[in-house]
Design an enzyme around this catalytic site. Sequence first.
Site, PDB file in Angstrom:
ATOM      1  N   PRO A  53       0.830  -0.995  -0.009  1.00  0.00           N
ATOM      2  CA  PRO A  53      -0.079   0.060   0.110  1.00  0.00           C
ATOM      3  C   PRO A  53       0.842   1.247   0.055  1.00  0.00           C
ATOM      4  CG  PRO A  53       0.015  -1.282   2.093  1.00  0.00           C
ATOM      5  CD  PRO A  53       0.626  -2.199   1.197  1.00  0.00           C
TER       6      PRO A  53
ATOM      7  N   TYR B 194       0.004   3.879  13.193  1.00  0.00           N
ATOM      8  CA  TYR B 194      -1.365   4.375  13.343  1.00  0.00           C
ATOM      9  C   TYR B 194      -2.199   3.729  14.520  1.00  0.00           C
ATOM     10  CZ  TYR B 194       0.305   6.513   9.162  1.00  0.00           C
ATOM     11  OH  TYR B 194       1.169   7.573   8.347  1.00  0.00           O
TER      12      TYR B 194
ATOM     13  N   ARG C 258      -0.658  -5.991   8.617  1.00  0.00           N
ATOM     14  CA  ARG C 258       0.760  -5.296   8.336  1.00  0.00           C
ATOM     15  C   ARG C 258       0.958  -4.873   9.680  1.00  0.00           C
ATOM     16  NH1 ARG C 258       3.551  -0.809   4.283  1.00  0.00           N
ATOM     17  NH2 ARG C 258       4.856  -2.741   3.579  1.00  0.00           N
TER      18      ARG C 258
ATOM     19  N   GLY D  99       8.039  -1.243  -3.378  1.00  0.00           N
ATOM     20  CA  GLY D  99       7.100  -0.003  -3.081  1.00  0.00           C
ATOM     21  C   GLY D  99       7.674   0.978  -4.155  1.00  0.00           C
TER      22      GLY D  99
HETATM   23  C1  LIG Z   1       4.667   7.344  -1.093  1.00  0.00           C
HETATM   24  C2  LIG Z   1       4.416   6.302  -0.034  1.00  0.00           C
HETATM   25  C3  LIG Z   1       3.265   6.048   0.666  1.00  0.00           C
HETATM   26  C4  LIG Z   1       3.226   4.949   1.367  1.00  0.00           C
HETATM   27  N1  LIG Z   1       1.759   4.644   1.926  1.00  0.00           N
HETATM   28  C5  LIG Z   1       1.486   3.703   2.775  1.00  0.00           C
HETATM   29  C6  LIG Z   1       0.469   3.049   3.232  1.00  0.00           C
HETATM   30  O1  LIG Z   1      -0.769   3.687   2.829  1.00  0.00           O
HETATM   31  N2  LIG Z   1       0.228   2.067   4.164  1.00  0.00           N
HETATM   32  C7  LIG Z   1       1.400   1.283   4.441  1.00  0.00           C
HETATM   33  O2  LIG Z   1       1.176   0.516   5.111  1.00  0.00           O
HETATM   34  N3  LIG Z   1       2.769   1.807   3.987  1.00  0.00           N
HETATM   35  C8  LIG Z   1       2.884   2.874   3.007  1.00  0.00           C
HETATM   36  N4  LIG Z   1       4.163   3.267   2.806  1.00  0.00           N
HETATM   37  C9  LIG Z   1       5.236   2.300   3.172  1.00  0.00           C
HETATM   38  C10 LIG Z   1       5.278   1.381   1.966  1.00  0.00           C
HETATM   39  O3  LIG Z   1       4.265   0.565   1.710  1.00  0.00           O
HETATM   40  C11 LIG Z   1       6.740   0.479   1.906  1.00  0.00           C
HETATM   41  O4  LIG Z   1       6.680  -0.192   3.268  1.00  0.00           O
HETATM   42  C12 LIG Z   1       7.893   1.350   2.300  1.00  0.00           C
HETATM   43  O5  LIG Z   1       8.032   2.297   0.947  1.00  0.00           O
HETATM   44  C13 LIG Z   1       9.195   0.494   2.096  1.00  0.00           C
HETATM   45  O6  LIG Z   1       9.170   0.023   0.902  1.00  0.00           O
HETATM   46  P1  LIG Z   1       9.929   0.348  -0.309  1.00  0.00           P
HETATM   47  O7  LIG Z   1      11.532   0.599   0.186  1.00  0.00           O
HETATM   48  O8  LIG Z   1      10.088  -0.711  -1.270  1.00  0.00           O
HETATM   49  O9  LIG Z   1       9.529   1.568  -0.747  1.00  0.00           O
HETATM   50  C14 LIG Z   1       4.311   4.120   1.769  1.00  0.00           C
HETATM   51  C15 LIG Z   1       5.571   4.519   1.165  1.00  0.00           C
HETATM   52  C16 LIG Z   1       5.355   5.426   0.181  1.00  0.00           C
HETATM   53  C17 LIG Z   1       6.867   5.550  -0.599  1.00  0.00           C
END
Ligand SMILES: Cc1cc2nc3c(=O)[nH]c(=O)nc-3n(C[C@H](O)[C@H](O)[C@H](O)COP(=O)(O)O)c2cc1C
Length: 360
Positions: A24, A186, A234, A327
């Site tokens: 997400p 949260y 999560r 992500g």
């Molecule tokens: C733009 C953005 C929005 C995010 N929104 C959420 C979210 O809505 N819910 C959530 O659990 N994590 C959220 N995250 C965290 C990501 O799901 C992920 O855990 C985090 O970016 C690390 O993974 P990555 O290094 O592959 O980006 C968000 C991250 C980014 C970059």
Amino acid sequence: MTHALFDPITLRGLEIRNRVWIPPMCQYMVEAQDGVPTPWHLVHLGGLARGGAGAVVVEATGVVPEGRISPQDLGLWNDEQRDAFRPITDFIHSQGAVAGIQLAHAGRKASTSREWGPTAGGGNVAPEQGGWQPVGPSPVAFPGLHVPTELTVEGIADVVRAFAVAARRAVDAGFDLLELHGAHGYLLHEFLSPLSNERTDQYGGSLENRARALLETVDAVRAEVGEDVPLVVRLSATDWVEGGWDLPETEQLSAWLGEHDVDLVSVSTGGNVQNAPIPVGPGYQLPFATAIRQATGVPVAAVGMIDDPFQAEQIVALGQADVVLVGRGALRDPNFPIRAAQALRVDLPYKPAPYERAYR
Ligand SMILES: Cc1cc2nc3c(=O)[nH]c(=O)nc-3n(C[C@H](O)[C@H](O)[C@H](O)COP(=O)(O)O)c2cc1C
């Protein structure tokens, strides 16, 4: 050579085509502030499904208006929102991916501003700009944000019910997989962590008590949607500070989640403490996922700077995690899964036909 990352995985009878999923990611793009998805969400999520992911999980979606992180978050507390998600789930399915959604309540970190536009700055949004008074387990503020109103026991029951009602709407909108947001500071994480939960009733104190709100939510959602829908939770595996939520508690909680019919734990960290000393780097959260998998036998997803196809393949092949979430790497390149398959020399049967010539 087998290709672990592109092997299907089955959760509760739902076969998911591979193990590279989109986690997400909030877009803060509901300009009307009514929680209703827009063409942005269709294109954004549809593009990620077209890019070859096994599952695309929609951003944190508020189960009640006051559960949104920002006024521009998605919501799923009414039928208009439910119906507007349908073209999105239909398109995700048309690409062969599974449609997931993260149901969320932002608790004391609700009503905050997105990083751009007139309300930018990260603090609380004023009422005249669509903001509201946040709630939490205890009147303990996240630094720089409003002191939340302490939820009553009836208020907690209302939140639990709201998750279940939103879960019903999600299934009715075509989602195949549901994720509950118990991470990143949260509401449900706020109950888990002694740093944000100072309650002395049945929702505070012992680990059993701090886990109660989450486990009640899991049970209410399962009772509402039945046995067929895979459920992901999560968690943040640590607050990264002494005296905070930690890995041993996450392991115990994950075992309980398994007993409560949760199918996969998505293992993130942090979010409940400002400026926690987090050693960010490639795969920095992976050891937590692996530890939880080993301690509990519950399937896990790993996330956090896993942007390299070989690293992702190795994580699944070595049994360090069952699923890898990409992500930011997928924001940079929505075709990450297809390109990872190319790098790993896996011939995917699901490259979009009109794009085939681009991969010859
Ligand atoms: C733009 C953005 C929005 C995010 N929104 C959420 C979210 O809505 N819910 C959530 O659990 N994590 C959220 N995250 C965290 C990501 O799901 C992920 O855990 C985090 O970016 C690390 O993974 P990555 O290094 O592959 O980006 C968000 C991250 C980014 C970059």
